[in-house]
Design a protein around this motif. Structure first.
Motif, short mmCIF file in Angstrom:
data_model
loop_
_atom_site.label_atom_id
_atom_site.label_comp_id
_atom_site.label_asym_id
_atom_site.label_seq_id
_atom_site.Cartn_x
_atom_site.Cartn_y
_atom_site.Cartn_z
N ASN A 73 50.65 11.64 -8.51
CA ASN A 73 50.81 13.10 -8.71
C ASN A 73 51.78 13.45 -9.82
OD1 ASN A 73 53.23 12.46 -7.41
ND2 ASN A 73 52.54 13.25 -5.44
N ALA A 74 52.05 12.52 -10.72
CA ALA A 74 52.94 12.84 -11.84
C ALA A 74 52.44 12.12 -13.08
CB ALA A 74 54.37 12.42 -11.53
N GLY A 75 52.26 12.87 -14.16
CA GLY A 75 51.81 12.26 -15.39
C GLY A 75 51.16 13.26 -16.32
N VAL A 76 50.40 12.73 -17.27
CA VAL A 76 49.71 13.57 -18.25
C VAL A 76 48.22 13.24 -18.23
CG1 VAL A 76 51.70 13.92 -19.75
CG2 VAL A 76 50.22 11.96 -20.13
N VAL A 77 47.39 14.29 -18.44
CA VAL A 77 45.94 14.13 -18.44
C VAL A 77 45.36 14.84 -19.66
CG1 VAL A 77 45.91 14.09 -15.90
CG2 VAL A 77 45.47 16.25 -17.11
N ARG A 78 44.13 14.44 -20.01
CA ARG A 78 43.38 15.14 -21.05
C ARG A 78 42.24 15.90 -20.38
NH1 ARG A 78 41.70 11.12 -23.71
NH2 ARG A 78 43.31 11.05 -25.32
N VAL A 79 42.11 17.16 -20.68
CA VAL A 79 41.05 17.98 -20.11
C VAL A 79 39.72 17.63 -20.77
CG1 VAL A 79 40.20 20.33 -19.79
CG2 VAL A 79 42.64 19.84 -19.54
N VAL A 80 38.70 17.36 -19.95
CA VAL A 80 37.37 17.00 -20.45
C VAL A 80 36.44 18.21 -20.40
CG1 VAL A 80 35.35 15.52 -20.08
CG2 VAL A 80 37.66 14.61 -19.72
N GLU A 81 36.39 18.86 -19.25
CA GLU A 81 35.54 20.04 -19.08
C GLU A 81 36.31 21.07 -18.26
OE1 GLU A 81 32.01 18.83 -17.06
OE2 GLU A 81 31.41 17.37 -18.60
N THR A 82 35.99 22.34 -18.44
CA THR A 82 36.62 23.40 -17.66
C THR A 82 35.57 24.27 -17.01
OG1 THR A 82 36.72 24.91 -19.56
CG2 THR A 82 38.61 23.47 -19.21
N GLY A 83 35.88 24.78 -15.81
CA GLY A 83 35.01 25.75 -15.17
C GLY A 83 35.04 27.07 -15.92
N LYS A 84 34.02 27.89 -15.69
CA LYS A 84 33.88 29.11 -16.50
C LYS A 84 34.98 30.13 -16.25
CE LYS A 84 30.71 31.47 -13.29
NZ LYS A 84 29.34 32.05 -13.14
N ASN A 85 35.72 30.00 -15.13
CA ASN A 85 36.79 30.95 -14.84
C ASN A 85 38.17 30.43 -15.23
OD1 ASN A 85 34.92 32.76 -13.80
ND2 ASN A 85 35.13 31.97 -11.70
N VAL A 86 38.23 29.26 -15.83
CA VAL A 86 39.51 28.67 -16.23
C VAL A 86 39.96 29.29 -17.55
CG1 VAL A 86 40.64 26.54 -16.97
CG2 VAL A 86 39.08 26.51 -15.01
N THR A 87 41.20 29.76 -17.58
CA THR A 87 41.73 30.42 -18.79
C THR A 87 42.99 29.76 -19.32
OG1 THR A 87 43.03 31.97 -17.44
CG2 THR A 87 40.79 32.64 -18.04
N ARG A 88 43.68 28.93 -18.53
CA ARG A 88 44.97 28.39 -18.95
C ARG A 88 44.87 27.16 -19.82
NH1 ARG A 88 47.80 29.15 -12.99
NH2 ARG A 88 48.66 31.24 -13.33
N CYS A 89 43.74 26.49 -19.82
CA CYS A 89 43.57 25.29 -20.65
C CYS A 89 42.12 25.21 -21.09
CB CYS A 89 43.99 24.04 -19.88
SG CYS A 89 43.15 23.80 -18.30
N ARG A 90 41.86 24.31 -22.04
CA ARG A 90 40.52 24.17 -22.59
C ARG A 90 40.25 22.70 -22.87
NH1 ARG A 90 41.91 27.20 -28.33
NH2 ARG A 90 43.38 25.64 -29.13
#
Length: 383
Positions: A73-90
């Motif tokens: 539960n601690a670290g860094v990730v790369r976002v691959v896909e986002t849901g249509k209601n997600v606004t804080r990351c891409r």
């Protein structure tokens, strides 16, 4: 369904025998409109992961009512896909994880993602899914490496939140506006170390207790007074042994005297104003004796034990404040990450970096106390 490779912990048989991490395929449902699919890059091994594997204080799999779970539960990730209601990351954003599993009405975690939060898939997986309120995008022009952010992320956010409350409580007692410069000490790991950096920035005199040379070196390099735990190694209180074993009782008493002598020496006889104790039961008795009048005991963890015993009259007459916090809200984590970048207080990462295939060895080394530094990092999809 999403299929991924993961290091998996299986439910125990009820005997409290320690578990092992098993490399196998793990599946989870597709992210919904408010979630993201992400690739963990680097994680940092946390004490709660060892608690889960040793099934102490509970079998987390049974608590979650799941046969298999993925920790981390601690670290860094790369976002691959986002849901249509997600606004804080891409997609493409690199984010630190704020492990809010189940939040309360103020946004603070009741359950922790990647630990006791049912259905969560932790960072010991090649792919996972998270809510957007569990991810804080890193500054695009950050001065720091992903390894440094992996070591800092949740530790700094947790420390930032706890210090905010602790500092406000300590200062509230000085109604005449004349407060001494506080002595702030810490037991514990990376969270305590991060909190001492915040205390140092606030003008406090800070000290950290550690028991190996590399940690003492890191502490000193950060401008924090190192206190060598090896000068009082017998300072580990066990009530049953203390009552029944005279040799143990004698050794413990000598260690406690040595510890309190060191406290008086380094605080000019004033004792400790704020004690960050993330160890718990074995050191609580000594911690409370080391507190000055108007002292604050503050904690976010319990590495060595969960139970507390103290004399209420002593604590009342000493005007001691006890503070307990747990994690950070999203807003607090966001503020903490921005603060860490601006202040340059990214925590140092040493040589304890383990490849994906060696994660079980990391678990073993951590449990055996063989990690030299404060921030054991593991690679998942990192370079």
């Amino acid at each position: 369904m999403i299929e991924t490779e993961a290091w998996v912990l299986h439910q125990g048989d009820g005997s409290r025998q320690p578990g092992q991490l098993v490399l196998e395929q793990f599946s989870f449902s597709e992210p919904d409109d408010t979630e993201v699919l992400a690739e963990p890059l680097y994680g940092t091994w946390e004490g709660n992961m060892t608690h889960a594997m040793t099934r102490n204080p509970v079998d987390v799999c049974r608590l979650r009512m799941e046969r298999r779970i993925v920790l981390g539960n601690a670290g860094v990730v790369r976002v691959v896909e986002t849901g249509k209601n997600v606004t804080r990351c891409r997609p493409g954003d690199v984010c630190v994880v704020i492990p809010i599993g189940k939040p309360d009405s103020q946004g603070y975690p009741i359950e922790v993602y990647g630990y006791d939060n049912r259905g969560s898939v932790g960072l010991l997986a090649k792919r996972t899914k998270l809510r957007e309120d569990q991810l804080i995008p890193l500054p695009r022009e950050t001065r720091y490496s992903l390894l440094q952010w992996a070591g800092t992320s949740v530790r700094y956010a947790t420390a930032w939140d706890n210090w905010r409350v602790t500092w406000a409580c300590w200062r509230s007692q000085w109604t005449n506006g004349i407060a001494p410069t506080p002595h702030v000490w810490g037991w514990g790991g990376g969270v305590a170390l991060a909190e001492l950096l915040l205390a140092k920035r606030a003008g406090c005199r800070v000290a950290m207790i550690a028991s190996n040379s590399e940690r003492l070196r890191q502490i000193s390099a950060l401008g924090i007074t190192p206190v060598d735990r090896r000068e009082f190694l017998e300072l580990s209180f066990d009530a049953a042994r203390h009552g029944a074993d005279i040799d143990y009782r004698t050794a413990y008493a000598a260690a406690e005297v040595a510890f309190l002598r060191k406290v008086r020496q380094l605080t000019d006889g004033q004792r400790v104003s704020i004690f960050i104790d993330n160890i718990g039961t074995p050191v609580l008795r000594a911690t409370l004796k080391a507190l000055a009048r108007y002292g604050v005991l503050t904690t976010v963890g319990w590495e060595g034990g969960t139970d507390m015993q103290f004399r209420r009259p002593t604590e009342c007459i000493g005007r001691h404040i006890h503070i307990f916090t747990h994690g950070s809200s999203y807003e607090g984590g966001d503020a903490a990450i921005a603060d860490a970048e601006a202040a340059g207080e990214i925590l140092p990462v040493g040589d304890d970096v383990y490849d994906w295939a060696r994660i079980p060895q990391l678990a073993e080394d951590f449990a055996a106390g063989r990690i030299r530094g404060y921030f054991p990092i593991y690679k998942v999809n990192g370079a």
